[in-house]
Design a protein around this motif. Structure first.
Motif, PDB file in Angstrom:
ATOM      1  N   ILE A  38     -41.196  12.844 -60.699  1.00 39.11           N
ATOM      2  CA  ILE A  38     -40.756  11.670 -59.946  1.00 39.11           C
ATOM      3  C   ILE A  38     -40.986  10.405 -60.766  1.00 39.11           C
ATOM      4  O   ILE A  38     -40.158   9.492 -60.782  1.00 39.11           O
ATOM      5  CB  ILE A  38     -41.493  11.578 -58.597  1.00 39.11           C
ATOM      6  N   LYS A  39     -42.117  10.346 -61.472  1.00 36.75           N
ATOM      7  CA  LYS A  39     -42.429   9.172 -62.286  1.00 36.75           C
ATOM      8  C   LYS A  39     -41.384   8.973 -63.384  1.00 36.75           C
ATOM      9  O   LYS A  39     -40.941   7.852 -63.636  1.00 36.75           O
ATOM     10  CB  LYS A  39     -43.819   9.300 -62.900  1.00 36.75           C
ATOM     11  N   ALA A  40     -40.985  10.064 -64.041  1.00 39.17           N
ATOM     12  CA  ALA A  40     -39.965   9.966 -65.089  1.00 39.17           C
ATOM     13  C   ALA A  40     -38.663   9.399 -64.531  1.00 39.17           C
ATOM     14  O   ALA A  40     -38.024   8.530 -65.142  1.00 39.17           O
ATOM     15  CB  ALA A  40     -39.722  11.338 -65.716  1.00 39.17           C
ATOM     16  N   TYR A  41     -38.286   9.870 -63.358  1.00 36.73           N
ATOM     17  CA  TYR A  41     -37.056   9.402 -62.708  1.00 36.73           C
ATOM     18  C   TYR A  41     -37.139   7.922 -62.365  1.00 36.73           C
ATOM     19  O   TYR A  41     -36.207   7.151 -62.606  1.00 36.73           O
ATOM     20  CB  TYR A  41     -36.820  10.237 -61.448  1.00 36.73           C
ATOM     21  N   ARG A  42     -38.290   7.497 -61.815  1.00 36.39           N
ATOM     22  CA  ARG A  42     -38.465   6.096 -61.443  1.00 36.39           C
ATOM     23  C   ARG A  42     -38.486   5.193 -62.676  1.00 36.39           C
ATOM     24  O   ARG A  42     -37.939   4.092 -62.653  1.00 36.39           O
ATOM     25  CB  ARG A  42     -39.758   5.926 -60.637  1.00 36.39           C
ATOM     26  N   VAL A 100     -26.371  11.281 -73.539  1.00 39.05           N
ATOM     27  CA  VAL A 100     -27.512  11.963 -72.936  1.00 39.05           C
ATOM     28  C   VAL A 100     -27.450  13.457 -73.240  1.00 39.05           C
ATOM     29  O   VAL A 100     -28.475  14.091 -73.523  1.00 39.05           O
ATOM     30  CB  VAL A 100     -27.564  11.718 -71.417  1.00 39.05           C
ATOM     31  N   TRP A 101     -26.246  14.032 -73.196  1.00 41.90           N
ATOM     32  CA  TRP A 101     -26.085  15.430 -73.590  1.00 41.90           C
ATOM     33  C   TRP A 101     -26.581  15.638 -75.021  1.00 41.90           C
ATOM     34  O   TRP A 101     -27.277  16.611 -75.317  1.00 41.90           O
ATOM     35  CB  TRP A 101     -24.617  15.845 -73.487  1.00 41.90           C
ATOM     36  N   ASP A 102     -26.218  14.718 -75.908  1.00 43.18           N
ATOM     37  CA  ASP A 102     -26.647  14.813 -77.310  1.00 43.18           C
ATOM     38  C   ASP A 102     -28.170  14.736 -77.401  1.00 43.18           C
ATOM     39  O   ASP A 102     -28.790  15.440 -78.218  1.00 43.18           O
ATOM     40  CB  ASP A 102     -26.026  13.691 -78.142  1.00 43.18           C
ATOM     41  N   LYS A 103     -28.775  13.861 -76.565  1.00 47.20           N
ATOM     42  CA  LYS A 103     -30.232  13.723 -76.585  1.00 47.20           C
ATOM     43  C   LYS A 103     -30.914  14.993 -76.109  1.00 47.20           C
ATOM     44  O   LYS A 103     -31.932  15.420 -76.682  1.00 47.20           O
ATOM     45  CB  LYS A 103     -30.647  12.542 -75.691  1.00 47.20           C
ATOM     46  N   VAL A 104     -30.367  15.621 -75.086  1.00 49.22           N
ATOM     47  CA  VAL A 104     -30.932  16.888 -74.607  1.00 49.22           C
ATOM     48  C   VAL A 104     -30.866  17.938 -75.709  1.00 49.22           C
ATOM     49  O   VAL A 104     -31.838  18.669 -75.953  1.00 49.22           O
ATOM     50  CB  VAL A 104     -30.189  17.377 -73.345  1.00 49.22           C
ATOM     51  N   SER A 105     -29.730  18.027 -76.387  1.00 56.12           N
ATOM     52  CA  SER A 105     -29.573  18.988 -77.486  1.00 56.12           C
ATOM     53  C   SER A 105     -30.562  18.700 -78.603  1.00 56.12           C
ATOM     54  O   SER A 105     -31.170  19.619 -79.184  1.00 56.12           O
ATOM     55  CB  SER A 105     -28.143  18.940 -78.036  1.00 56.12           C
ATOM     56  N   GLU A 106     -30.741  17.405 -78.912  1.00 54.26           N
ATOM     57  CA  GLU A 106     -31.687  17.014 -79.962  1.00 54.26           C
ATOM     58  C   GLU A 106     -33.111  17.420 -79.599  1.00 54.26           C
ATOM     59  O   GLU A 106     -33.841  17.978 -80.433  1.00 54.26           O
ATOM     60  CB  GLU A 106     -31.609  15.499 -80.163  1.00 54.26           C
ATOM     61  N   GLU A 107     -33.511  17.150 -78.348  1.00 53.72           N
ATOM     62  CA  GLU A 107     -34.868  17.488 -77.924  1.00 53.72           C
ATOM     63  C   GLU A 107     -35.078  18.997 -77.847  1.00 53.72           C
ATOM     64  O   GLU A 107     -36.165  19.493 -78.148  1.00 53.72           O
ATOM     65  CB  GLU A 107     -35.177  16.839 -76.569  1.00 53.72           C
ATOM     66  N   PHE A 128     -37.973  15.025 -70.083  1.00 53.31           N
ATOM     67  CA  PHE A 128     -37.601  13.629 -69.845  1.00 53.31           C
ATOM     68  C   PHE A 128     -36.109  13.428 -70.076  1.00 53.31           C
ATOM     69  O   PHE A 128     -35.432  12.716 -69.323  1.00 53.31           O
ATOM     70  CB  PHE A 128     -38.408  12.713 -70.766  1.00 53.31           C
ATOM     71  N   ALA A 129     -35.580  14.082 -71.121  1.00 52.17           N
ATOM     72  CA  ALA A 129     -34.151  13.978 -71.414  1.00 52.17           C
ATOM     73  C   ALA A 129     -33.318  14.639 -70.322  1.00 52.17           C
ATOM     74  O   ALA A 129     -32.251  14.134 -69.942  1.00 52.17           O
ATOM     75  CB  ALA A 129     -33.845  14.610 -72.775  1.00 52.17           C
ATOM     76  N   VAL A 130     -33.790  15.773 -69.800  1.00 56.52           N
ATOM     77  CA  VAL A 130     -33.061  16.457 -68.716  1.00 56.52           C
ATOM     78  C   VAL A 130     -33.084  15.610 -67.446  1.00 56.52           C
ATOM     79  O   VAL A 130     -32.086  15.553 -66.714  1.00 56.52           O
ATOM     80  CB  VAL A 130     -33.661  17.857 -68.471  1.00 56.52           C
ATOM     81  N   VAL A 131     -34.204  14.944 -67.176  1.00 60.25           N
ATOM     82  CA  VAL A 131     -34.266  14.020 -66.034  1.00 60.25           C
ATOM     83  C   VAL A 131     -33.224  12.921 -66.202  1.00 60.25           C
ATOM     84  O   VAL A 131     -32.538  12.537 -65.251  1.00 60.25           O
ATOM     85  CB  VAL A 131     -35.681  13.427 -65.892  1.00 60.25           C
ATOM     86  N   ASN A 145     -30.830  13.524 -57.993  1.00 61.68           N
ATOM     87  CA  ASN A 145     -32.276  13.325 -57.979  1.00 61.68           C
ATOM     88  C   ASN A 145     -32.932  14.611 -58.491  1.00 61.68           C
ATOM     89  O   ASN A 145     -32.819  15.665 -57.856  1.00 61.68           O
ATOM     90  CB  ASN A 145     -32.750  13.019 -56.558  1.00 61.68           C
ATOM     91  N   PRO A 146     -33.609  14.562 -59.635  1.00 61.62           N
ATOM     92  CA  PRO A 146     -34.154  15.800 -60.226  1.00 61.62           C
ATOM     93  C   PRO A 146     -35.215  16.456 -59.368  1.00 61.62           C
ATOM     94  O   PRO A 146     -35.353  17.685 -59.382  1.00 61.62           O
ATOM     95  CB  PRO A 146     -34.722  15.329 -61.573  1.00 61.62           C
ATOM     96  N   GLU A 147     -35.980  15.658 -58.611  1.00 62.23           N
ATOM     97  CA  GLU A 147     -36.986  16.224 -57.720  1.00 62.23           C
ATOM     98  C   GLU A 147     -36.319  17.077 -56.647  1.00 62.23           C
ATOM     99  O   GLU A 147     -36.740  18.207 -56.374  1.00 62.23           O
ATOM    100  CB  GLU A 147     -37.800  15.103 -57.077  1.00 62.23           C
ATOM    101  N   ASN A 148     -35.253  16.545 -56.044  1.00 64.80           N
ATOM    102  CA  ASN A 148     -34.524  17.298 -55.022  1.00 64.80           C
ATOM    103  C   ASN A 148     -33.863  18.534 -55.606  1.00 64.80           C
ATOM    104  O   ASN A 148     -33.849  19.606 -54.991  1.00 64.80           O
ATOM    105  CB  ASN A 148     -33.464  16.407 -54.371  1.00 64.80           C
ATOM    106  N   ALA A 149     -33.312  18.379 -56.810  1.00 59.49           N
ATOM    107  CA  ALA A 149     -32.630  19.505 -57.453  1.00 59.49           C
ATOM    108  C   ALA A 149     -33.613  20.635 -57.762  1.00 59.49           C
ATOM    109  O   ALA A 149     -33.330  21.816 -57.509  1.00 59.49           O
ATOM    110  CB  ALA A 149     -31.946  19.037 -58.733  1.00 59.49           C
ATOM    111  N   LEU A 150     -34.787  20.261 -58.293  1.00 61.10           N
ATOM    112  CA  LEU A 150     -35.784  21.277 -58.637  1.00 61.10           C
ATOM    113  C   LEU A 150     -36.344  21.937 -57.393  1.00 61.10           C
ATOM    114  O   LEU A 150     -36.549  23.159 -57.368  1.00 61.10           O
ATOM    115  CB  LEU A 150     -36.907  20.646 -59.465  1.00 61.10           C
ATOM    116  N   GLU A 151     -36.580  21.151 -56.331  1.00 56.32           N
ATOM    117  CA  GLU A 151     -37.086  21.730 -55.091  1.00 56.32           C
ATOM    118  C   GLU A 151     -36.069  22.689 -54.487  1.00 56.32           C
ATOM    119  O   GLU A 151     -36.427  23.736 -53.932  1.00 56.32           O
ATOM    120  CB  GLU A 151     -37.441  20.627 -54.095  1.00 56.32           C
TER     121      GLU A 151
END
Length: 265
Positions: A149-153, A171-178, A203-206, A215-221
């Motif tokens: 949640i903190k990362a999202y905020r 952002v897709w490129d950043k996810v691939s890089e990470e 953090f990149a996936v968020v 909302n990544p929290e909702n998606a993960l839950e």
């Protein structure tokens, strides 16, 4: 009397009754009398999570009950502060009202905002202008927030002042890089670096979720609940067959998992 006036009168009476009950409990109940901000803190966190669970379950009766519990804590903290001559519940309501008016110049002023995105684009700038508000962009992110949640905020707040990706493709490129950097650290078997790169990847996936308004929290839950339902199905089927999960092969469990996938999507 109009319906609005009737509702207002009822709310006023209920608040008076609640206030009287809370003050008597604080005076006459040994448990309530000994409570402090510090002793209530963990209970407050628990109540907020219980409210979140009720909302997730769409249990209206439970939502109503848990909202009451959260409200009780707000009023209790305020009463303790009042006893020390610090502030009252009325002060809390007054400062909240003033803040809402200040933060909505498109409603109470001349500023224009026709969409939620337009409101959010000015939100952080407005908060920085508040006399007693946050003095830095990230100053309002609570340190005690769960990391996801903190990362999202954090990402929402920096976006509010224009620090954001221009295109989703970036952002897709950043996810691939990470992902690549994490893979490299896995090969090195450096536990500390692996943890650091996994954090960067998450953090990149968020960020990816945020740019697509998820909302990544909702998606993960949602995935947690889906996985739990599917695994519970496997466990139940095993019991019905008189089997223990630890005695089943992975192939047998996978077959039941495929059945569960057709039920819990």
């Amino acid at each position: 009397m109009s319906s609005n006036e009737s509702v207002s009168t009822e709310q006023t009476e209920k608040l008076k009754e609640f206030d009287a009950v809370l003050r008597r409990l604080r005076k006459d109940c040994p448990w309530d009398r000994k409570q402090t901000w510090e002793s209530l803190r963990t209970n407050t966190i628990e109540e907020v999570f219980e409210l979140a669970q009720a909302i997730e379950d769409n249990d209206l009766a439970d939502v109503r009950k848990e909202l009451g519990d959260v409200f009780l804590h707000v009023a209790f903290y305020s009463l303790i502060a009042e006893e020390k001559g610090q502030f009252s519940f009325a002060d809390v309501l007054d400062s909240l009202t003033r803040k809402l008016i200040f933060r909505h110049p498109h409603v109470y002023g001349t500023q224009k905002a026709d969409t939620a995105d337009e409101v959010l684009s000015e939100w952080e700038k407005i908060k920085l202008r508040e006399k007693d508000g946050n003095h830095t962009v990230l100053g309002g992110v609570a340190r005690a927030l769960p990391a996801l949640i903190k990362a999202y905020r954090i990402q929402q707040k920096v976006k509010g002042v224009g620090f954001d990706w221009k295109e989703p493709s970036q952002v897709w490129d950043k996810v691939s890089e990470e992902m690549s950097e994490f893979t490299d650290e896995v090969q090195s078997k450096d536990a500390d670096r692996m943890e650091a790169e996994m954090g960067d990847l998450i953090f990149a996936v968020v960020n990816l979720a945020r740019v697509y308004n998820i909302n990544p929290e909702n998606a993960l839950e949602r995935t947690n609940r889906k996985f739990t339902n599917r695994f519970n199905y496997i466990e139940q089927k095993a019991k019905e067959a008189g089997r223990q999960l630890q005695d089943m092969t992975l192939e047998e469990m996978d077959a039941l998992w495929d059945e569960a996938k057709q039920i819990y999507r």
